[in-house]
Design a protein around this motif. Structure first.
Motif, PDB file in Angstrom:
ATOM      1  N   PHE A1119       0.836  -1.204   0.000  1.00 23.79           N
ATOM      2  CA  PHE A1119       0.000   0.000   0.000  1.00 23.79           C
ATOM      3  C   PHE A1119       0.869   1.252   0.000  1.00 23.79           C
ATOM      4  O   PHE A1119       0.677   2.173  -0.809  1.00 23.79           O
ATOM      5  N   HIS A1120       1.824   1.289   0.902  1.00 21.28           N
ATOM      6  CA  HIS A1120       2.674   2.483   0.996  1.00 21.28           C
ATOM      7  C   HIS A1120       3.488   2.667  -0.286  1.00 21.28           C
ATOM      8  O   HIS A1120       3.685   3.797  -0.745  1.00 21.28           O
ATOM      9  N   SER A1121       3.939   1.562  -0.868  1.00 21.86           N
ATOM     10  CA  SER A1121       4.726   1.656  -2.090  1.00 21.86           C
ATOM     11  C   SER A1121       3.912   2.303  -3.206  1.00 21.86           C
ATOM     12  O   SER A1121       4.414   3.172  -3.936  1.00 21.86           O
ATOM     13  N   ARG A1122       2.641   1.881  -3.344  1.00 20.21           N
ATOM     14  CA  ARG A1122       1.801   2.457  -4.377  1.00 20.21           C
ATOM     15  C   ARG A1122       1.534   3.948  -4.118  1.00 20.21           C
ATOM     16  O   ARG A1122       1.581   4.771  -5.035  1.00 20.21           O
ATOM     17  N   VAL A1123       1.244   4.272  -2.876  1.00 20.71           N
ATOM     18  CA  VAL A1123       0.963   5.671  -2.540  1.00 20.71           C
ATOM     19  C   VAL A1123       2.210   6.524  -2.713  1.00 20.71           C
ATOM     20  O   VAL A1123       2.153   7.653  -3.210  1.00 20.71           O
ATOM     21  N   GLU A1124       3.348   5.998  -2.310  1.00 20.36           N
ATOM     22  CA  GLU A1124       4.595   6.747  -2.435  1.00 20.36           C
ATOM     23  C   GLU A1124       4.925   7.003  -3.909  1.00 20.36           C
ATOM     24  O   GLU A1124       5.384   8.087  -4.285  1.00 20.36           O
ATOM     25  N   GLU A1125       4.687   5.988  -4.745  1.00 15.03           N
ATOM     26  CA  GLU A1125       4.951   6.153  -6.180  1.00 15.03           C
ATOM     27  C   GLU A1125       4.094   7.271  -6.759  1.00 15.03           C
ATOM     28  O   GLU A1125       4.579   8.117  -7.524  1.00 15.03           O
ATOM     29  N   ARG A1126       2.852   7.312  -6.356  1.00 15.01           N
ATOM     30  CA  ARG A1126       1.946   8.369  -6.839  1.00 15.01           C
ATOM     31  C   ARG A1126       2.393   9.728  -6.311  1.00 15.01           C
ATOM     32  O   ARG A1126       2.399  10.719  -7.049  1.00 15.01           O
ATOM     33  N   GLU A1129       5.325  10.980  -8.240  1.00 17.31           N
ATOM     34  CA  GLU A1129       4.957  11.426  -9.583  1.00 17.31           C
ATOM     35  C   GLU A1129       4.359  12.820  -9.557  1.00 17.31           C
ATOM     36  O   GLU A1129       4.622  13.643 -10.432  1.00 17.31           O
ATOM     37  N   ASN A1130       3.544  13.097  -8.514  1.00 15.54           N
ATOM     38  CA  ASN A1130       2.859  14.383  -8.435  1.00 15.54           C
ATOM     39  C   ASN A1130       3.623  15.421  -7.634  1.00 15.54           C
ATOM     40  O   ASN A1130       3.239  16.589  -7.621  1.00 15.54           O
ATOM     41  N   GLY A1131       4.673  14.957  -6.906  1.00 15.91           N
ATOM     42  CA  GLY A1131       5.401  15.902  -6.049  1.00 15.91           C
ATOM     43  C   GLY A1131       4.587  16.370  -4.870  1.00 15.91           C
ATOM     44  O   GLY A1131       4.777  17.473  -4.366  1.00 15.91           O
ATOM     45  N   VAL A1132       3.681  15.531  -4.378  1.00 16.85           N
ATOM     46  CA  VAL A1132       2.785  15.899  -3.284  1.00 16.85           C
ATOM     47  C   VAL A1132       3.201  15.186  -2.007  1.00 16.85           C
ATOM     48  O   VAL A1132       3.324  13.959  -1.983  1.00 16.85           O
ATOM     49  N   ALA A1255      -4.522  12.919   6.114  1.00 18.24           N
ATOM     50  CA  ALA A1255      -4.092  14.205   6.669  1.00 18.24           C
ATOM     51  C   ALA A1255      -2.837  14.711   5.984  1.00 18.24           C
ATOM     52  O   ALA A1255      -2.687  15.909   5.730  1.00 18.24           O
ATOM     53  N   VAL A1256      -1.924  13.787   5.672  1.00 22.88           N
ATOM     54  CA  VAL A1256      -0.642  14.201   5.111  1.00 22.88           C
ATOM     55  C   VAL A1256      -0.715  14.391   3.598  1.00 22.88           C
ATOM     56  O   VAL A1256      -0.175  15.363   3.051  1.00 22.88           O
ATOM     57  N   LEU A1257      -1.383  13.475   2.896  1.00 26.05           N
ATOM     58  CA  LEU A1257      -1.378  13.493   1.438  1.00 26.05           C
ATOM     59  C   LEU A1257      -2.709  13.919   0.834  1.00 26.05           C
ATOM     60  O   LEU A1257      -2.810  14.099  -0.376  1.00 26.05           O
ATOM     61  N   GLY A1258      -3.743  14.052   1.671  1.00 23.98           N
ATOM     62  CA  GLY A1258      -5.056  14.405   1.134  1.00 23.98           C
ATOM     63  C   GLY A1258      -5.160  15.846   0.709  1.00 23.98           C
ATOM     64  O   GLY A1258      -5.922  16.184  -0.191  1.00 23.98           O
ATOM     65  N   GLY A1259      -4.371  16.749   1.371  1.00 26.77           N
ATOM     66  CA  GLY A1259      -4.346  18.148   0.973  1.00 26.77           C
ATOM     67  C   GLY A1259      -5.532  18.928   1.488  1.00 26.77           C
ATOM     68  O   GLY A1259      -6.570  18.380   1.853  1.00 26.77           O
ATOM     69  N   VAL A1260      -5.380  20.272   1.564  1.00 21.38           N
ATOM     70  CA  VAL A1260      -6.459  21.175   1.961  1.00 21.38           C
ATOM     71  C   VAL A1260      -6.468  22.360   1.004  1.00 21.38           C
ATOM     72  O   VAL A1260      -5.453  22.732   0.432  1.00 21.38           O
ATOM     73  N   GLU A1261      -7.632  22.922   0.795  1.00 15.38           N
ATOM     74  CA  GLU A1261      -7.729  24.114  -0.029  1.00 15.38           C
ATOM     75  C   GLU A1261      -7.258  25.312   0.777  1.00 15.38           C
ATOM     76  O   GLU A1261      -7.525  25.430   1.965  1.00 15.38           O
ATOM     77  N   THR A1262      -6.543  26.216   0.119  1.00 13.69           N
ATOM     78  CA  THR A1262      -6.041  27.401   0.798  1.00 13.69           C
ATOM     79  C   THR A1262      -7.208  28.320   1.130  1.00 13.69           C
ATOM     80  O   THR A1262      -7.968  28.715   0.267  1.00 13.69           O
ATOM     81  N   ASP A1263      -7.331  28.625   2.405  1.00 14.27           N
ATOM     82  CA  ASP A1263      -8.413  29.491   2.858  1.00 14.27           C
ATOM     83  C   ASP A1263      -7.815  30.490   3.829  1.00 14.27           C
ATOM     84  O   ASP A1263      -7.443  30.140   4.945  1.00 14.27           O
ATOM     85  N   GLN A1264      -7.732  31.730   3.401  1.00 15.70           N
ATOM     86  CA  GLN A1264      -7.095  32.732   4.235  1.00 15.70           C
ATOM     87  C   GLN A1264      -7.898  33.020   5.495  1.00 15.70           C
ATOM     88  O   GLN A1264      -7.365  33.535   6.472  1.00 15.70           O
ATOM     89  N   ASP A1265      -9.175  32.693   5.474  1.00 18.00           N
ATOM     90  CA  ASP A1265     -10.003  32.964   6.651  1.00 18.00           C
ATOM     91  C   ASP A1265      -9.896  31.857   7.696  1.00 18.00           C
ATOM     92  O   ASP A1265     -10.386  31.997   8.812  1.00 18.00           O
ATOM     93  N   ALA A1266      -9.321  30.694   7.322  1.00 13.02           N
ATOM     94  CA  ALA A1266      -9.217  29.553   8.248  1.00 13.02           C
ATOM     95  C   ALA A1266      -7.748  29.312   8.569  1.00 13.02           C
ATOM     96  O   ALA A1266      -7.149  28.358   8.102  1.00 13.02           O
TER      97      ALA A1266
END
Length: 1320
Positions: A1119-1126, A1129-1132, A1255-1266
């Motif tokens: 699982f980690h290998s697949r996620v790490e590969e992705r 690739e995306n630099g995320v 939490a680590v790889l899911g990402g959040v939208e930038t919100d200046q109010d939060a």
């Protein structure tokens, strides 16, 4: 290099402690540190040792701290042989010897575009008609010690003078050393070497020493060569680009490899620039050694949008993982204690923000829950043995207590189950604690009804058999009378069960727990004794009338009402979690106590069987092992490996018997002669004293006669002075002759006593008497005949008086001399007797040792023989046609050798420890180790190691998981990954897909494991049911008829038969022993299933668990290998991949630990299941038991047997089908429980992983109010700072230094390493 300067710098970095005399400071400079840079204590591994410490020992100690590095120990740029001692290297005579650790495996790492460059160079070289000669690279190997001694290195030599020279570091900017960049770690040093100006075709590579700032380069061919200006311009551009790349990689690698640089080194790393280097050859001699391509190297060079995150320092778990992988339970427990301290520190930090942060509150609760898991697990050790085996004495000795459990040399004392465990209380008033649990009212009411039926006749009177302590009625009456001492036999006809249950003294204790707290063992012992000691047996005979008179009349005894006694003490043998359980018998007629004993038997990790050594071998105690049913139960439980045999009372020895039976005549004959010699000496000394005493008596008599005669002559002198005529007195020798005769008689008797003849010589008295009679007769005849006397003159009187005075004086002197001689002889007797006792003790010791050795071997062989008999019996029951008696079903020699046997003397150990002072010494032992009690104590501690290691590892793995979670949480500053909404949705969708696959994969692994389990149980157990049920049904009628057969044919006495049916077919009789109707009926089934049951639960199912845990770990990594590969690739989220991967390793280890948990849980559940055959039979037989109990009057015994036979005949098929269905149901329930255990752990890990990855790889939208509050960011920063220091706190523990102190060691001990040494 200048080794003298290096030595002086090392002296300034010595640890701040006093060095003892004749000791050396031995320092090894870290393999990642150069001697030219400023050095401190932490740059060395400092050791304290003697002059005999070898290079091999220093190398071994360094490698323990750096297990993943292959190094050489270098002294003055040489590698000394391993057997060289530090004494020969003390060149400066200051007892300080310093070395360098040189990395053997350090080779330059080729750039990714090296292949194309090499191909280009090879192509150009092929086109060149006159290629320049190829200059080989310097060899990375150090010159050997002998080579350097044969041909010393000079300044002009091309051979490298240090390890670093051979590794081709960056060329210096100038000849000035101060301007050289400071190398970093191995990997960093390999990778910061710039690509530089690669030589064009035909160029050679400079092989001059690294100190040269310039190198002459051979002229290049002019074929299509670019202009010089163009080359210089191109080189300058490449150098500038390379400098920027090196700077970025330097910082990144510093953080990835946790390199700590000095300020000077950091500054130089920032200011490093590309430099002009000598052109290299177009071929490299080390091309074949190019390391495989590693993706992490590529991504390390590429600057990604998250590169700034890679620079951040992150917590590590290097040392804590070393602790987890260690096999030392003390070290692991030290890790647990340190972890609890860290959790306390983190809780304090979080508590400051609890009022404003929900996260802080949640983390505090999580840590409190985790801290509760650090409690040490119990290791239960059951102690069994027959009455008089000395169990209590052995336990007291092992606990180092004079008397904690009651002991009695006349009768059995321990009438209840007694548990002894470690006392956690530090209160001096509670140093010795005890808890006494009483049975419930329901249990006692049932037991009381059975007892009354046992000793009462049908008309309500007390049976005559109660006066016999060995009868069932006598035993029942003893229990009843102990609880109701005021009830006489005459009163029982008017007593009802309800009235007896209403007794206030009994009701006050039933269902309660009595707690005792004492400062001393003696005071606790005295109070315990009145509870658990059975005061007297049933005979009614008063063996100690004086003691009985002092007893309180009608004093109630509590032992029949006690369920279990728990004692808590601070015995070192119990300090590691062992729980000793003294089991008086699993066949107790008290149902509640028997259930407790059976419960402990199921929990037992170890089982100690105690038997006196005088009977252990002769009675075949190891082979019989408390009966076939007991052995078969151990086979079901998988308990053979936990058996320990203890032979007690080894000091009880007969030299004569031991010499004959053990063939010790050759060893003892010389000692026996020596003992006889000392006996003769003692005898002679006594004879000398006796002779002197007789002589002394003669002189006493002479003195008295002389004194008496002197008085007579002085009276004659007075008469003569008065002018009277005086005559000499007439002599009377009768008395003197009598004394002489007595003396002669004594001598003759003494001589006769020395004669070897067994007959006494008694004629001397007659002869003496006859002689005396003859003398008396002569004297009587002569009495009236006297010769005429002459008057005495004055001179004659004076002469006689002087003669008598002289005689008296002489007698006095002789008597005094004899007395002095006696005094001189008497002191010789005691040391002679002492030497004789020493010889006797040696003889006893030889006999004891010989018997111990013989007994151990014999018991081990008997034990293996008993297991073999049981295996063969089960094999015959299982498949008689294919049974081969010559086939070894298991390695019985290994079974024998693996049985621990201890031959102990509790009495000798207690005496040698200063206890039991009223007892005589036991001179057979010279050291306490010879009593083998210390070895038994060590064995007791050893039994706890597996459980301690397992529980500590589980806790530490959860600590690692929690700390990694904290790290990931603390690293989030509230902004998360900068992704657009669309990018986030894609990322979340991908992660959700992979997480779903992970969840399904873990579930599939569980289902596969459960399927294998069910298949193995079906193959080994369930498929045999039809055949064995039929066999049991066929045998049941004959079994039931055998109970009521004639006594000569093995049948039971009617009273025992009646007692059995009263107790649901289970009873232990003094005459018939333990009988169990239900177990006897179901024995055909249990015998046939034993081998398959053992095979399934001891081998097949544990293997299935092993496969499951391994598969689950592989699923996590995939699982980690697949996620790490992705992610790559995306630099995320690249910055957090390391933490996530470390978390995967924690989860994998948790799965590995789950294996032990599953095996333990399976063992507990299958032990419950294999005991369900008999209760199922009891349920069906209970109705006929009640019918038999109610039979009364004439012919009742015949009617009982008829009812029993008919019931068994009618229900023989259904009862066995119900029994196997019950067991099958419990085994299916076991599978569900184990499935739930696996699913719970898998789901727990899945939930944590989902939280972390989203939490680590899911990402959040930038919100200046939060934006995260400042207080929240401060809290996370503070926690992150604490986490960075956590792993270092485990360094000392990982190195085996549980306590922070340094001790000097000798060559044959482990090297002492300074706590201040760092491990980069």
């Amino acid at each position: 290099m200048d080794w003298s300067a290096f030595h002086e710098k090392a002296k300034l970095a010595l640890p701040p402690r006093e060095l003892p005399e004749r000791r050396y400071w031995l320092g090894v400079l870290h393999h990642d540190t150069l001697p030219e840079q400023p050095l401190g204590e932490h740059d060395f591994v400092w050791m304290a040792g003697n002059a005999k410490i070898s290079i091999a020992k220093i190398h071994e100690t360094y490698v323990k701290r750096h297990p993943d590095i292959d190094i050489d120990i270098v002294f003055e740029d040489r590698t000394p042989p391993p057997d060289v001692r530090v004494k020969s290297l003390n060149d400066y005579n200051d007892n300080i010897v310093v070395f360098r650790a040189m990395n053997k495996s350090r080779t330059p790492l080729h750039p990714v575009n090296r292949q194309s460059i090499v191909e280009s160079r090879q192509s150009r070289a092929h086109d060149n008609v006159n290629p320049a000669p190829i200059a080989p690279l310097p060899s990375p190997a150090l010159p050997s010690w002998t080579e350097l001694q044969a041909s010393p290195v000079t300044g002009g030599s091309s051979a490298p003078t240090s390890r670093h020279a051979s590794l081709m570091p960056l060329p210096p900017v100038s000849a000035n050393k101060e301007n050289n960049p400071i190398p970093l770690s191995d990997a960093l040093r390999e990778r910061v070497r710039p690509l530089g100006n690669l030589p064009i075709s035909g160029q050679g590579e400079d092989t001059t020493s690294r100190g040269s700032s310039k190198a002459e380069t051979p002229a290049a061919p002019s074929i299509q060569a670019p202009s010089k200006a163009a080359v210089v311009k191109k080189e300058a551009a490449e150098a500038k680009e390379e400098a920027a790349r090196v700077k970025d990689e330097t910082i990144v690698l510093m953080k990835k490899e946790h390199v700590s640089l000095s300020p000077m080194a950091a500054a130089q790393a920032r200011d490093v620039k590309a430099e002009q280097r000598s052109p290299r050859s177009s071929q490299s001699p080390v091309r074949e050694k190019v390391e495989p391509f590693r993706p992490e190297d590529v991504f390390g060079r590429d600057v990604t949008p998250d590169a700034d995150q890679d620079i951040e320092a992150r917590p590590t778990d290097h040392f804590i993982q070393q602790v987890i992988n260690d096999q030392n339970p003390e070290l692991l427990e030290a890790g647990v204690r340190k972890s609890l301290q860290i959790l306390d520190t983190l809780k304090v930090a979080f508590s400051k923000y609890a009022a404003s942060s929900q996260d802080a509150v949640a983390w505090i609760k999580s840590m409190e829950k985790l801290s509760a898991q650090a409690e040490r697990k119990r290791t239960v050790v059951g102690v069994v043995g027959n009455t008089g085996a000395g169990k209590s004495s052995v336990i007291n000795a092992m606990l180092d207590e004079d008397r904690l459990l009651p002991t009695n040399c006349m009768r059995a004392c321990t009438a209840v189950v007694t548990e002894i465990s470690w006392n956690d209380s530090n209160d001096l008033t509670r140093k010795y604690r005890a808890e006494i649990e009483f049975i419930s009212r329901t249990d006692w009411e049932k037991e009381l009804g059975i007892l009354m039926k046992e000793f009462l006749t049908e008309n309500g009177t007390v049976a005559k058999e109660t006066t016999d302590q060995d009868t069932d009625a006598g035993i029942a009456w003893a229990k009843f009378h102990a609880v109701y001492p005021r009830k006489t036999k005459e009163m029982l006809s008017e007593c009802t069960l309800a009235e007896l249950m209403a007794e206030r003294s009994v009701l006050e204790v039933l269902g309660t727990t009595k707690r005792l707290n004492h400062r001393t063992a003696a005071s606790l012992y005295e109070q315990l004794k009145r509870y658990i000691d059975s005061k007297e047996k049933v005979t009614g005979k008063k063996k100690d009338k004086e003691k009985d008179k002092n007893r309180i009349p009608y004093q109630m005894e509590y032992w029949p009402l006690i369920k279990v006694v728990k004692i808590y003490t601070k015995s070192p043998a119990l300090s590691t979690g062992a729980v000793i359980v003294d089991l008086p018998g699993v066949h107790d007629s008290n149902a509640a106590r028997a259930a407790v004993a059976q419960g402990y038997m199921k929990q037992c990790t170890g089982l100690w069987i105690v038997a006196p050594i005088t009977r252990a071998v002769d009675d075949k105690a190891a082979k019989n092992l408390l009966g076939d049913s007991f052995k078969r139960q151990l086979k079901y439980d998988g308990g053979f490996s936990g058996i320990t045999f203890i032979c007690s009372k080894t000091d009880d020895i007969s030299i004569t018997e031991a010499m004959d039976s053990l063939g010790l005549n050759d060893q003892i004959s010389a000692l026996e002669d020596e003992e006889n010699h000392y006996k003769d000496e003692v005898k002679k000394l006594h004879e000398q004293i006796e002779d002197l005493t007789e002589s002394q008596e003669i002189y006493d008599l002479a003195f008295k006669e002389a004194d008496k005669e002197l008085d007579t002559w002085e009276a004659l002198r007075d008469d003569f002075d008065a002018d009277q005529t005086v005559y000499a007195p007439v002599k009377n020798g009768k008395k003197r002759k009598s004394q002489s005769s007595n003396k002669k008689s004594r001598k003759r008797r003494r001589n006769d006593s020395n004669d070897d003849s067994d007959d006494e010589f008694i004629a001397s008295d007659d002869e003496s008497s006859e002689g005396s009679d003859a003398e008396s007769e002569v004297e009587s005849d002569m009495e009236g005949i006297q010769a005429p006397q002459k008057p005495l003159t004055e001179e004659a009187i004076k002469a006689k008086i002087n003669e008598l005075r002289e005689s008296k004086k002489k007698a006095r002197r002789e008597r005094a001399e004899i007395e002095q001689s006696k005094k001189n002889i008497k002191p010789k007797i005691r040391p002679t007797k002492a030497r004789m006792a020493e010889v006797r003790a040696k003889m006893n010791a030889i006999c004891i040792s010989g018997r111990n050795n013989y007994s151990k071997t014999a018991i081990q062989k008997d034990f293996a023989a008993g297991i073999k008999d049981l295996d063969q019996e089960n094999a015959i029951e299982d498949d008689e046609e294919n049974f081969n008696p010559d086939e070894e079903l298991r390695d019985y020699e290994e079974v024998a050798n693996s049985l621990p046997v201890f031959c102990v003397s509790a009495r000798a150990y207690q005496k040698m420890c200063g206890r039991m002072r009223k007892d005589d010494d036991v001179p057979c032992f010279e050291t306490i180790e010879e009593t083998e009690i210390p070895q038994l104590q060590a064995h007791c501690k050893k039994l706890t190691e597996a459980g301690r290691i397992q529980s500590c590892r589980t806790f530490l793995l959860h600590i690692c998981q929690q700390l990694t979670t904290f790290s990931l949480w603390a690293s989030n500053d509230g902004t998360g990954l900068q992704m657009t909404g669309d990018e986030k949705r894609k990322q979340v969708k991908y992660l959700t897909k992979r997480l779903n696959e992970l969840e399904k994969g873990l579930e599939k692994a569980i289902q596969n494991c459960i399927g294998v389990m069910k298949k193995e149980m079906a193959d080994q157990i369930f498929e045999k049911y039809p055949e064995i049920i039929e066999e049991a049904a066929q045998a049941a009628p004959d079994t039931a008829r055998g109970w009521g057969a004639h006594r000569s044919e093995g049948g039971l006495f009617w009273g025992t038969y009646k007692a059995l049916v009263r107790r649901d077919g289970i009873y232990t009789s003094a005459s018939a022993g333990h009988r169990d109707f239900n177990a006897e009926l179901v024995s055909p089934i249990t015998k046939r299933l034993a081998t398959g049951w053992e095979r399934a639960f001891q081998h097949r199912l544990p293997k299935a668990f092993q496969v499951y845990t391994k598969d689950s770990g592989q699923i996590l990594h995939e699982f980690h290998s697949r996620v790490e590969e992705r992610a790559r690739e995306n630099g995320v989220g690249l910055a957090s991949l390391t933490g996530l991967k470390a978390q995967i390793q924690n989860y994998e280890q948790q799965f590995q630990n789950l294996y032990t948990t599953l095996v333990t849980r399976m063992t507990e559940l299958q032990r419950d299941a294999n005991r369900d055959f008999t209760p199922a039979i009891v349920d069906i037989m209970r109705s006929v038991y009640e019918l038999c109990v109610n039979e009364r009057g004439t012919g009742s015994y015949l009617r009982m047997k008829t009812c029993m036979n008919q019931h068994v005949e009618q229900n023989r098929h259904s009862m066995f089908e119900k029994a196997v269905q019950t067991v099958t149901g419990h085994l299916h329930t076991m599978c569900k429980d184990l499935e739930e255990e696996m699913a719970s752990k898998a789901d727990e890990i899945y939930v944590f992983m989902k939280r972390d990855y989203m939490a680590v790889l899911g990402g959040v939208e930038t919100d200046q109010d939060a934006v995260m509050s400042k207080e929240e960011r401060v809290m996370r920063a503070e926690i992150k700072t604490l986490l960075l220091a956590v792993d270092g706190q485990f360094e000392a523990i990982a190195e085996g230094r549980i306590e922070e102190q340094v001790q000097d060691v000798d060559e044959d001990e482990d090297m002492d390493v300074e706590a201040g040494a760092s491990d980069d």
